[in-house]
Enzyme design. Structure first.
Site, short mmCIF file in Angstrom:
data_model
loop_
_atom_site.label_atom_id
_atom_site.label_comp_id
_atom_site.label_asym_id
_atom_site.label_seq_id
_atom_site.Cartn_x
_atom_site.Cartn_y
_atom_site.Cartn_z
N PHE A 1 0.85 -1.18 0.00
CA PHE A 1 0.00 0.00 0.00
C PHE A 1 0.89 1.24 0.00
O PHE A 1 1.69 1.45 0.91
CB PHE A 1 -0.94 0.01 1.20
CG PHE A 1 -2.03 1.03 1.03
CD1 PHE A 1 -3.15 0.75 0.27
CD2 PHE A 1 -1.90 2.30 1.58
CE1 PHE A 1 -4.14 1.70 0.08
CE2 PHE A 1 -2.88 3.26 1.39
CZ PHE A 1 -4.01 2.96 0.64
N ARG B 1 -1.38 12.78 0.21
CA ARG B 1 -1.40 12.99 -1.24
C ARG B 1 -0.31 13.96 -1.69
O ARG B 1 0.18 13.89 -2.80
CB ARG B 1 -2.76 13.57 -1.68
CG ARG B 1 -3.92 12.59 -1.55
CD ARG B 1 -5.14 13.18 -2.27
NE ARG B 1 -6.38 12.54 -1.89
CZ ARG B 1 -6.86 11.41 -2.44
NH1 ARG B 1 -6.20 10.81 -3.39
NH2 ARG B 1 -8.01 10.91 -2.02
P1 IMP Z 1 -8.50 -0.52 -8.87
O1 IMP Z 1 -9.87 -0.22 -9.37
O2 IMP Z 1 -8.47 -1.67 -7.92
O3 IMP Z 1 -7.48 -0.68 -9.98
O4 IMP Z 1 -8.01 0.65 -7.91
C1 IMP Z 1 -8.20 1.91 -8.17
C2 IMP Z 1 -8.02 2.86 -7.02
O5 IMP Z 1 -7.70 2.28 -5.75
C3 IMP Z 1 -6.85 3.76 -7.33
O6 IMP Z 1 -7.20 4.75 -8.26
C4 IMP Z 1 -6.53 4.29 -5.96
O7 IMP Z 1 -7.37 5.38 -5.68
C5 IMP Z 1 -6.83 3.13 -5.03
N1 IMP Z 1 -5.59 2.42 -4.68
C6 IMP Z 1 -5.16 1.22 -5.10
N2 IMP Z 1 -3.97 0.89 -4.56
C7 IMP Z 1 -3.61 1.91 -3.76
C8 IMP Z 1 -2.46 2.17 -2.92
O8 IMP Z 1 -1.49 1.40 -2.81
N3 IMP Z 1 -2.48 3.36 -2.24
C9 IMP Z 1 -3.49 4.26 -2.34
N4 IMP Z 1 -4.58 4.06 -3.12
C10 IMP Z 1 -4.64 2.90 -3.82
#
Ligand code: IMP
Ligand code: MG
Length: 173
Positions: free
Chosen positions: A150, A163
């Site tokens: 993460f 951020r």
């Molecule tokens: P996905 O739809 O699973 O590909 O994830 C999309 C969203 O999850 C991203 O645009 C981020 O906002 C959030 N996200 C995924 N992994 C992380 C991380 O390691 N840190 C912070 N936000 C994350």
């Protein structure tokens, strides 16, 4: 604050990689103009920096989405919280994202935007966590592939903070 942040990708490495990506993308779209779409909020730091180094005409727009219901049992559907201001019909469009994780958000978004008849539709992400992919997504430009951890910074948050960090760090709880 209970958690500590360990630097994974430094500010210098990010700056260098963004300049390389901007050069590569500018070359790919030479003679055209590019409509860059930022997915809020995470994509905003990356898109502004990337766009500053583009050498072709660029326009920008923003969109905000959220997952429907409980993210852990996500259907892959996303709700549009803020839609684009302008039509993308006939435009060369590049979606700019902070990170592709499961791929759910982007696979839905790409399908939805394709229906709006852009001349072309490509995807650029600062970070990619390929190990976590649940839905296949064609990523055209990637800043860095990272392991399954993460991360925060450069647009990415943990409980809405971090951020603004100018580097990518791993949260150690
Ligand atoms: P996905 O739809 O699973 O590909 O994830 C999309 C969203 O999850 C991203 O645009 C981020 O906002 C959030 N996200 C995924 N992994 C992380 C991380 O390691 N840190 C912070 N936000 C994350
Ligand atoms: Mg995001």
């Amino acid at each position: 604050m209970a958690e500590t942040i360990k630097v994974l990708i430094s500010e210098e490495e990010i700056d260098k990689r963004i300049k390389e990506l901007a050069a590569e993308i500018s070359k790919a779209y030479e003679g055209k103009s590019l409509h860059m779409i930022c997915v809020l909020k995470g994509g905003v730091f990356f898109m502004t920096e990337l766009s500053k180094h583009m050498t072709i005409p660029v326009s920008i727009d923003f969109m905000s989405v959220s997952s429907y219901g409980d993210a852990t049992v996500s259907s892959g559907r996303v709700k549009i919280v803020k839609d684009l201001d302008e039509s993308i019909e006939g435009k060369d469009v590049l979606i700019v994202e902070d990170i592709i994780d499961s791929g759910r958000t982007l696979s839905y978004l790409l399908a939805m935007l394709k229906n709006r008849m852009p001349a072309s539709l490509k995807l650029c992400t600062l970070l990619d966590k390929p190990d976590r992919r649940e839905m296949e997504v064609d990523v055209d430009y990637t800043g860095f592939k990272i392991p399954d951890a993460f991360v925060v910074g450069y647009g990415l948050d943990y409980k809405q903070i971090y951020r603004n960090l100018p580097y990518i760090g791993v949260v150690e709880l």
